[in-house]
Write a protein that holds these residues in place. Structure first.
Motif, PDB file in Angstrom:
ATOM      1  N   LEU A 576       0.712  -1.299  -0.093  1.00 50.99           N
ATOM      2  CA  LEU A 576       0.056  -0.096   0.027  1.00 50.99           C
ATOM      3  C   LEU A 576       0.700   1.249  -0.084  1.00 50.99           C
ATOM      4  N   LEU A 577       1.924   1.121   0.754  1.00 50.47           N
ATOM      5  CA  LEU A 577       2.940   2.402   0.753  1.00 50.47           C
ATOM      6  C   LEU A 577       3.635   2.470  -0.584  1.00 50.47           C
ATOM      7  N   ASP A 578       3.945   1.591  -1.309  1.00 50.12           N
ATOM      8  CA  ASP A 578       4.339   1.538  -2.430  1.00 50.12           C
ATOM      9  C   ASP A 578       3.180   2.160  -3.591  1.00 50.12           C
ATOM     10  N   LEU A 579       2.005   1.843  -3.207  1.00 55.91           N
ATOM     11  CA  LEU A 579       1.051   2.390  -4.364  1.00 55.91           C
ATOM     12  C   LEU A 579       0.864   3.922  -4.119  1.00 55.91           C
ATOM     13  N   LEU A 580       0.397   4.047  -2.579  1.00 56.85           N
ATOM     14  CA  LEU A 580       0.114   5.701  -2.325  1.00 56.85           C
ATOM     15  C   LEU A 580       1.366   6.659  -2.603  1.00 56.85           C
ATOM     16  N   LYS A 581       2.680   6.084  -2.336  1.00 58.14           N
ATOM     17  CA  LYS A 581       3.831   6.886  -2.382  1.00 58.14           C
ATOM     18  C   LYS A 581       4.461   7.120  -3.704  1.00 58.14           C
ATOM     19  N   HIS A 582       4.705   5.825  -4.321  1.00 56.62           N
ATOM     20  CA  HIS A 582       5.191   5.594  -5.797  1.00 56.62           C
ATOM     21  C   HIS A 582       4.198   5.368  -6.931  1.00 56.62           C
ATOM     22  N   HIS A 583       2.940   5.095  -6.614  1.00 58.88           N
ATOM     23  CA  HIS A 583       2.000   5.046  -7.626  1.00 58.88           C
ATOM     24  C   HIS A 583       2.309   3.819  -8.385  1.00 58.88           C
ATOM     25  N   ARG A 584       2.635   2.761  -7.982  1.00 53.22           N
ATOM     26  CA  ARG A 584       3.008   1.594  -8.624  1.00 53.22           C
ATOM     27  C   ARG A 584       1.848   0.526  -8.250  1.00 53.22           C
ATOM     28  N   GLY A 585       1.215   0.090  -9.369  1.00 51.74           N
ATOM     29  CA  GLY A 585       0.169  -0.985  -8.896  1.00 51.74           C
ATOM     30  C   GLY A 585       0.597  -2.373  -8.803  1.00 51.74           C
ATOM     31  N   TRP A 586      -0.223  -3.158  -8.379  1.00 49.53           N
ATOM     32  CA  TRP A 586       0.279  -4.562  -8.208  1.00 49.53           C
ATOM     33  C   TRP A 586      -0.960  -5.401  -7.929  1.00 49.53           C
ATOM     34  N   ARG A 587      -0.626  -6.692  -7.836  1.00 46.58           N
ATOM     35  CA  ARG A 587      -1.896  -7.787  -7.659  1.00 46.58           C
ATOM     36  C   ARG A 587      -1.264  -8.533  -6.361  1.00 46.58           C
ATOM     37  N   SER A 588      -1.928  -8.831  -5.664  1.00 48.06           N
ATOM     38  CA  SER A 588      -1.523  -9.599  -4.342  1.00 48.06           C
ATOM     39  C   SER A 588      -2.619 -10.537  -3.965  1.00 48.06           C
ATOM     40  N   GLU A 589      -2.339 -11.643  -3.172  1.00 48.65           N
ATOM     41  CA  GLU A 589      -3.334 -12.569  -2.571  1.00 48.65           C
ATOM     42  C   GLU A 589      -3.154 -11.956  -1.338  1.00 48.65           C
ATOM     43  N   ILE A 590      -4.512 -11.859  -0.520  1.00 49.37           N
ATOM     44  CA  ILE A 590      -4.444 -11.689   0.785  1.00 49.37           C
ATOM     45  C   ILE A 590      -5.584 -12.390   1.765  1.00 49.37           C
ATOM     46  N   ARG A 591      -5.287 -12.474   2.824  1.00 48.80           N
ATOM     47  CA  ARG A 591      -6.292 -13.328   3.729  1.00 48.80           C
ATOM     48  C   ARG A 591      -7.080 -12.520   4.565  1.00 48.80           C
ATOM     49  N   LEU A 592      -8.348 -12.292   4.252  1.00 48.04           N
ATOM     50  CA  LEU A 592      -9.243 -11.517   5.203  1.00 48.04           C
ATOM     51  C   LEU A 592      -9.781 -12.321   6.362  1.00 48.04           C
ATOM     52  N   GLU A 593      -9.502 -11.718   7.635  1.00 50.18           N
ATOM     53  CA  GLU A 593      -9.818 -12.208   8.917  1.00 50.18           C
ATOM     54  C   GLU A 593     -10.939 -11.359   9.602  1.00 50.18           C
ATOM     55  N   ILE A 594     -11.982 -11.623   9.578  1.00 47.22           N
ATOM     56  CA  ILE A 594     -13.114 -10.652  10.048  1.00 47.22           C
ATOM     57  C   ILE A 594     -13.829 -11.604  11.495  1.00 47.22           C
ATOM     58  N   GLU A 595     -13.720 -10.896  12.477  1.00 47.56           N
ATOM     59  CA  GLU A 595     -14.278 -11.432  13.829  1.00 47.56           C
ATOM     60  C   GLU A 595     -15.777 -12.082  13.480  1.00 47.56           C
ATOM     61  N   GLY A 596     -16.040 -13.120  13.747  1.00 50.67           N
ATOM     62  CA  GLY A 596     -17.334 -13.905  13.488  1.00 50.67           C
ATOM     63  C   GLY A 596     -17.686 -14.416  12.244  1.00 50.67           C
ATOM     64  N   SER A 597     -16.527 -14.369  11.157  1.00 48.16           N
ATOM     65  CA  SER A 597     -16.557 -15.045  10.011  1.00 48.16           C
ATOM     66  C   SER A 597     -15.494 -15.696   9.605  1.00 48.16           C
ATOM     67  N   ALA A 598     -15.570 -16.831   8.895  1.00 49.43           N
ATOM     68  CA  ALA A 598     -14.423 -17.674   8.459  1.00 49.43           C
ATOM     69  C   ALA A 598     -13.460 -16.764   7.541  1.00 49.43           C
TER      70      ALA A 598
END
Length: 722
Positions: A576-598
């Motif tokens: 995110l820092l690279d996106l906001l500061k250097h304006h470089r786009g990217w694709r990445s897999e993230i794992r979302l962890e929300i309380e009460g949900s799988a």
């Protein structure tokens, strides 16, 4: 065939008006070339038997009520081993020495409980290795569906020896085409003939899925009834779905007599868990094939079905390759000319080739763009308005637009066939493909509109007596759309939908006075999206993102707030820092962890939006659910693990030459399955991969079990002969 009665008729009581619901699995009778016993467990007392069992076994009286050890002692030691195995899907074959000589016995457990024994006299020995090994290599080498089916007909005729062998393929409506044929020279050719779906009722098709090999020895044979008819174990009729001796429906017998056929062998082709077609063998005098031949035919059918799956998956993978090239050209065109639509309609026919279409049209924001042979602009708009009235679907396809809506009949010469994909959830926005009318003659094996005939007695209904070729001129339809065509259309639609969403996100940032209009269009998208300012403030998001994040969503004021709900915040913070500061786009897999949900895996794509090379307007973040992809990856791992286990699979230990033969033959089947798996995992629809691999795994397991049964069976036979 018509259905006029509300209840399902019992076996032998159906007529042509209700035979599609005849309970053929409850035949309560067998073909007389074998005998049937039903045992109670655990005392092995015979509770039901075919009327010919006493004569078949050399007994003076019916075996019902007697222990198996007194009825046929030679079966006892073999049966004890068999009953330790699962017997509800594939019957186990045994060979024993009976009072009147060697017997083959097929054993399975019916749903009502107990054990069914089907006995037949031992047939001549078959050289399993000499037959299977070259046959499997021939199947594996088939480069196309046509050549595979031609080779299949030839192989089955060599192995089973029937006068005529047909590979019978079902279409989407259940009608069958004789797709390949091998026959004796004096017989009339059936190749290319079509037969209506009513010739094979629904219940019969379901039994073909369970009992993969069916044999009828002689249409003139008198069935031997099973007595008592009602099972003492359950108080119900005996379910004979897995019985190879089960008597055929009288209506089916009459159907074969009308064709002049005396004996049949029918083997199912199960592809992707569905009944793709049949290998139908006809003989014109009585003919019986013993267990070894039936097992060989079933193994060949499993290998053929696996190869069909591989070939069909390859076609979908080829279509995907076309789509990926088109997607690349769209991206390049947007960067060079700023309009993604130019890449679709550049005169190269790249939009037409993946689907074999003659024309295409885009309905987008009130404009119409076309390529190839298409209807007029207003007619295309009318099609879009008509599609808006239909239930929403990822892909709509028809070979006969006029058959769907008579108002479009004037368009038949140029637009008989239509495929449409919505490119947004906004009304009237579609990508359309067209095919012209294809006037053709369909050759039916008899008049399909006259499935039965009435004799002099009006109550005398008989299956179609005439199988003379009946020609039907088919008008108002295009060449049918294949599964590969549908998959390619869906993928192109998804790609264009993504581009449309990106394009509209860009316009929202550029044209602030149109913000509310574009915001509504964004809200209609099914893909979660977030739009942020150059400083990282969240400017807008859609309902799909709200559904994804639930109660978390209102707290996301800045893109960095995502760090609170991911498993690996360190990596995402750096990106995110690279996106906001250097304006470089990217694709990445993230794992979302929300309380009460799988926890869930997502693909996050973040792109800067530039007004000029040195000035960024903001950022677009797209979220894609990876659960389908993860399921596919898990299915791949499970499939590979099952193949490793398959090398060790056997229904008991196989030693010496038998083990070497099993390993050699099963290696060929593993190679066939691996090729199919590679093609499947390269196919278009990721969501279907787990189901297809699971069905392929079951097919390999079934083949391994059948092969082990066959080799052990042959080994025991050889040992007894020596």
């Amino acid at each position: 065939m018509m259905s006029s009665q509300a209840h399902a008729p019992a076996f032998g009581e159906a007529d042509l008006t209700n035979c599609d619901r005849e309970r053929i699995q409850y035949a309560a009778a067998i073909q007389p070339h074998g005998a049937l016993l039903v045992l109670r467990e655990p005392d092995w007392i015979v509770v039901q038997a075919s009327a010919n069992a006493a004569d078949f076994l050399g007994l003076r009286a019916s075996p019902v009520g007697r222990k198996l050890a007194l009825v046929e002692p030679g079966l006892v030691p073999c049966l004890a081993r068999a009953l330790t195995q699962p017997l509800d899907v594939i019957p186990v074959a045994l060979r024993c020495i009976g009072r009147k000589g060697p017997l083959d016995c097929l054993v399975h457990r019916p749903p009502e409980g107990g054990v069914i024994l089907e006995l037949e006299h031992v047939g001549p020995r078959r050289d399993v290795g000499a037959i299977l090994e070259p046959a499997l290599q021939t199947i594996l080498a088939a480069p196309s569906l046509r050549s595979l089916c031609d080779e299949t007909a030839r192989l089955f005729k060599d192995v089973a020896g029937y006068d005529r062998v047909m590979v019978y393929r079902f279409d989407d409506d259940g009608h069958g085409e004789v797709f390949a044929e091998e026959r004796e020279p004096h017989l009339e050719a059936y190749l290319g003939n079509w037969y209506p779906a009513s010739d094979i009722p629904t219940l019969a098709r379901k039994l073909y899925e369970r009992n993969r090999v069916r044999v009828l020895v002689d249409v003139a044979a008198v069935s031997a009834p099973v007595a008592p008819r009602i099972s003492p174990l359950s108080g119900k009729e005996l379910d004979m779905s897995l019985c190879f001796l089960r008597s055929m429906s009288p209506i089916h017998i009459q159907y074969l007599r009308n064709m002049g056929v005396v004996a049949t062998l029918v083997v199912s082709l199960m592809v992707g868990g569905k009944l793709w077609g049949l290998v139908a063998c006809h003989h014109y005098q009585p003919r019986f094939v013993h267990f070894e031949t039936r097992a060989l035919c079933e193994l060949l059918a499993e290998a053929v079905a696996t190869r069909i799956l591989a070939l069909e998956s390859f076609l979908q993978a080829q279509a995907e390759l076309w789509v990926r090239r088109l997607e690349q050209r769209m991206v390049e065109t947007v960067s060079r000319k700023g309009d993604w639509r130019i890449a679709l309609f550049d005169g190269s026919q790249s939009l037409l080739q993946p689907l074999g279409a003659s024309g295409a049209a885009l309905l987008f924001e009130g404009t119409v763009m076309t390529e190839g042979d298409v209807p007029g602009t207003q007619q295309i708009r009318d099609i879009g308005a008509w599609l808006d009235q239909k239930p929403r679907a990822p892909v709509f396809a028809t070979p006969s637009l006029s058959g769907e809506a008579a108002a479009f009949a004037p368009l038949t010469p140029v637009a008989s066939g239509v495929i449409a994909v919505p490119i947004s959830n906004a009304p009237g926005e579609y990508l359309l493909w067209f095919r012209p009318e294809r006037i053709r003659t369909v050759t039916w094996g008899g008049n399909p509109f006259k499935p039965f005939e009435i004799g002099n007695d009006p109550t005398d209904l008989s299956p179609r007596r005439s199988f003379a070729q009946w020609h039907q001129m088919v008008e108002g339809t295009s060449a049918p759309w294949t599964q590969a065509d549908l998959a390619a259309a869906r993928l192109i639609g998804e790609t264009v939908t993504d581009v449309v969403l990106q394009f509209r996100s860009l316009r929202m940032l550029i044209v602030q006075d149109q913000l509310e209009t574009v915001r509504r269009q964004i809200q209609l998208s099914d893909q979660p999206v977030m739009i942020a300012s150059p400083e990282g403030t969240v400017l807008a998001s859609n309902q799909a993102l709200e559904r994804l994040l639930g109660d978390v969503h209102p707290r996301l004021q800045r893109v960095e707030d995502l760090l609170l709900y991911v498993a690996d915040a360190t990596d995402l913070r750096r990106r995110l820092l690279d996106l906001l500061k250097h304006h470089r786009g990217w694709r990445s897999e993230i794992r979302l962890e929300i309380e009460g949900s799988a926890a869930s895996s997502l693909l996050l794509r973040a792109d800067p939006v530039f007004a000029a090379p040195s000035r960024v307007l903001g950022f677009v973040l797209l979220f894609t659910d990876l659960s389908t992809q993860k399921a596919a990856e898990a299915a791949r791992g499970l499939f590979q693990e099952s193949l490793i286990q398959g090398h060790r699979l056997g229904l008991g230990s196989l030693e010496g030459p038998a083990d070497l033969l099993f390993r050699s033959l099963f290696s060929s089947m593993i190679e066939n399955a691996q090729l199919a798996a590679w093609e499947i995992t390269d196919a278009v629809e990721t969501a279907k991969i787990p189901e297809l691999l699971a069905n392929l795994r079951l097919s390999v397991q079934r083949a391994a079990e059948t092969l082990a049964h066959l080799i052990r069976h042959e080994t025991e036979f050889s040992e007894r002969e020596n």
